[in-house]
Write an enzyme that holds these catalytic residues in place. Sequence first.
Site, mmCIF file in Angstrom:
data_model
loop_
_atom_site.group_PDB
_atom_site.id
_atom_site.type_symbol
_atom_site.label_atom_id
_atom_site.label_comp_id
_atom_site.label_asym_id
_atom_site.label_seq_id
_atom_site.Cartn_x
_atom_site.Cartn_y
_atom_site.Cartn_z
ATOM 1 N N TRP A 22 0.707 -1.237 -0.033
ATOM 2 C CA TRP A 22 0.021 0.112 0.150
ATOM 3 C C TRP A 22 0.879 1.265 -0.092
ATOM 4 O O TRP A 22 0.377 2.395 0.149
ATOM 5 C CB TRP A 22 -1.064 0.021 0.937
ATOM 6 C CG TRP A 22 -1.874 -1.011 1.184
ATOM 7 C CD1 TRP A 22 -2.116 -1.724 2.478
ATOM 8 C CD2 TRP A 22 -2.717 -1.566 0.168
ATOM 9 N NE1 TRP A 22 -3.307 -2.796 1.916
ATOM 10 C CE2 TRP A 22 -3.402 -2.767 0.816
ATOM 11 C CE3 TRP A 22 -2.556 -1.527 -1.025
ATOM 12 C CZ2 TRP A 22 -4.399 -3.611 0.074
ATOM 13 C CZ3 TRP A 22 -3.542 -2.423 -1.884
ATOM 14 C CH2 TRP A 22 -4.443 -3.478 -1.274
ATOM 15 N N HIS A 27 -0.497 2.924 3.902
ATOM 16 C CA HIS A 27 -0.439 2.511 5.459
ATOM 17 C C HIS A 27 -0.745 3.804 6.339
ATOM 18 O O HIS A 27 -1.304 3.654 7.238
ATOM 19 C CB HIS A 27 1.234 2.231 5.558
ATOM 20 C CG HIS A 27 1.568 0.799 5.349
ATOM 21 N ND1 HIS A 27 0.894 -0.316 5.904
ATOM 22 C CD2 HIS A 27 2.049 0.336 4.356
ATOM 23 C CE1 HIS A 27 1.366 -1.458 5.359
ATOM 24 N NE2 HIS A 27 2.145 -1.190 4.516
ATOM 25 N N ASP A 71 8.735 -0.662 7.575
ATOM 26 C CA ASP A 71 9.349 -0.640 6.325
ATOM 27 C C ASP A 71 10.673 0.019 6.246
ATOM 28 O O ASP A 71 11.642 -0.435 5.644
ATOM 29 C CB ASP A 71 8.379 -0.073 5.383
ATOM 30 C CG ASP A 71 7.328 -0.981 4.772
ATOM 31 O OD1 ASP A 71 7.748 -2.269 4.589
ATOM 32 O OD2 ASP A 71 6.237 -0.551 4.012
ATOM 33 N N ARG A 74 13.090 -2.518 8.620
ATOM 34 C CA ARG A 74 13.342 -3.851 8.205
ATOM 35 C C ARG A 74 14.832 -3.859 7.012
ATOM 36 O O ARG A 74 15.553 -4.646 7.007
ATOM 37 C CB ARG A 74 12.329 -4.393 7.186
ATOM 38 C CG ARG A 74 12.213 -3.552 5.919
ATOM 39 C CD ARG A 74 11.078 -3.955 4.962
ATOM 40 N NE ARG A 74 11.259 -5.239 4.238
ATOM 41 C CZ ARG A 74 10.636 -6.129 3.523
ATOM 42 N NH1 ARG A 74 9.410 -5.605 3.193
ATOM 43 N NH2 ARG A 74 11.014 -7.296 3.113
ATOM 44 N N HIS A 153 0.659 -9.514 -0.861
ATOM 45 C CA HIS A 153 1.279 -10.049 0.245
ATOM 46 C C HIS A 153 0.974 -11.291 0.952
ATOM 47 O O HIS A 153 1.540 -11.666 1.967
ATOM 48 C CB HIS A 153 1.250 -8.701 1.421
ATOM 49 C CG HIS A 153 2.387 -7.659 1.084
ATOM 50 N ND1 HIS A 153 3.256 -7.569 1.993
ATOM 51 C CD2 HIS A 153 2.458 -6.903 0.011
ATOM 52 C CE1 HIS A 153 4.046 -6.305 1.662
ATOM 53 N NE2 HIS A 153 3.587 -6.306 0.353
ATOM 54 N N HIS A 176 3.456 -6.006 -8.257
ATOM 55 C CA HIS A 176 3.459 -6.039 -6.985
ATOM 56 C C HIS A 176 3.839 -4.543 -6.807
ATOM 57 O O HIS A 176 2.632 -3.905 -6.002
ATOM 58 C CB HIS A 176 4.332 -6.779 -6.116
ATOM 59 C CG HIS A 176 4.478 -6.846 -4.627
ATOM 60 N ND1 HIS A 176 4.263 -8.001 -4.094
ATOM 61 C CD2 HIS A 176 4.593 -5.818 -3.927
ATOM 62 C CE1 HIS A 176 4.037 -7.494 -2.679
ATOM 63 N NE2 HIS A 176 4.231 -6.084 -2.665
ATOM 64 N N ASP A 180 1.133 -1.864 -4.824
ATOM 65 C CA ASP A 180 1.503 -0.848 -3.498
ATOM 66 C C ASP A 180 1.387 0.494 -3.796
ATOM 67 O O ASP A 180 1.041 1.157 -2.805
ATOM 68 C CB ASP A 180 2.854 -1.437 -3.373
ATOM 69 C CG ASP A 180 3.058 -2.543 -2.438
ATOM 70 O OD1 ASP A 180 2.140 -3.162 -2.073
ATOM 71 O OD2 ASP A 180 4.275 -3.143 -2.556
#
Length: 294
Positions: A22, A27, A71, A74, A153, A176, A180
């Site tokens: 997203w 988000h 995000d 990570r 996802h 993808h 997103d």
Amino acid sequence: MMFKFIPVTTTTLSFLSSVSAWGTLGHKTVANVAIQFLLPQTLTSVSSILFADPYKPTTKPTLVDIANWADTYRYTTAGTFSAGYHYVDANDNPPTSCGVNFARDCSGAGGCIITAIKNYTQRVQDGRLTAEHTADALKFLVHFLGDVTQPLHDEALEVGGNDITILWNGASNNLHHVWDTEMITKLAGSDTVTNLNAWTSTIVTQIRSGAYKSSVSSWLSCSDITQAQTCATAWASDANALDCSYVLNPIPAGQELSGTYYNGAAPIIQMQIAKGGVRLAAWLNKIFAGSTGF
């Protein structure tokens, strides 16, 4: 219970990655929708946790301000362990058959988004944790309850669509990434406070009195925080089903997606963002106030 719409006045800048479900605006919108339905006790508890975070992004952060933290984290040395928590690789066969099987798809040592939601639901309630670790648990939950609603996802095929090359406005891209980011940008605009508040208002209106109102109870059919693995699996399965009904039906390799395909995807995207916001609010309300608030 009726709530007054709470607009966002400022938001912190967020790192945008190619695997952020997203994108940043999506988000933030999940988080902002959730804020509109938080019970007072929940809002107090959430604010207390975020204000006590030694690494808080602003003096008084909201769920919106930390919605994309996972995000960013990570890609740090400390956060590499969490990379596999953002998705579950459903080894199904879209568009012929779809389904998430926990034993098949999430049994590895690293876990997946399902086990992550279970773990951080437990950790955010663990009073023995430091302020930093409690805040991290909350920040992970806010993000993962958004990630799990993104159909790709919850899919293993072609690395969740990352290896499916398509066209977007004539330029090469991957499926993808378009789900997103590009389609959300076309639907709701760029990542600005104005667009965030406008899209949130549209979605909240649909939840309270519009097309989504009659669906809220089904979205919350699994809201037992003591059964987090079961609920997270159900949420992943719900989104994964969309891979067979639309996202990968047929697999759109090589196709231009900014026209007819986008027109069919846009209402799905908005509905999934709405689901994420409703479920996040209900989940946090159950954790901190003992009821969903709906």
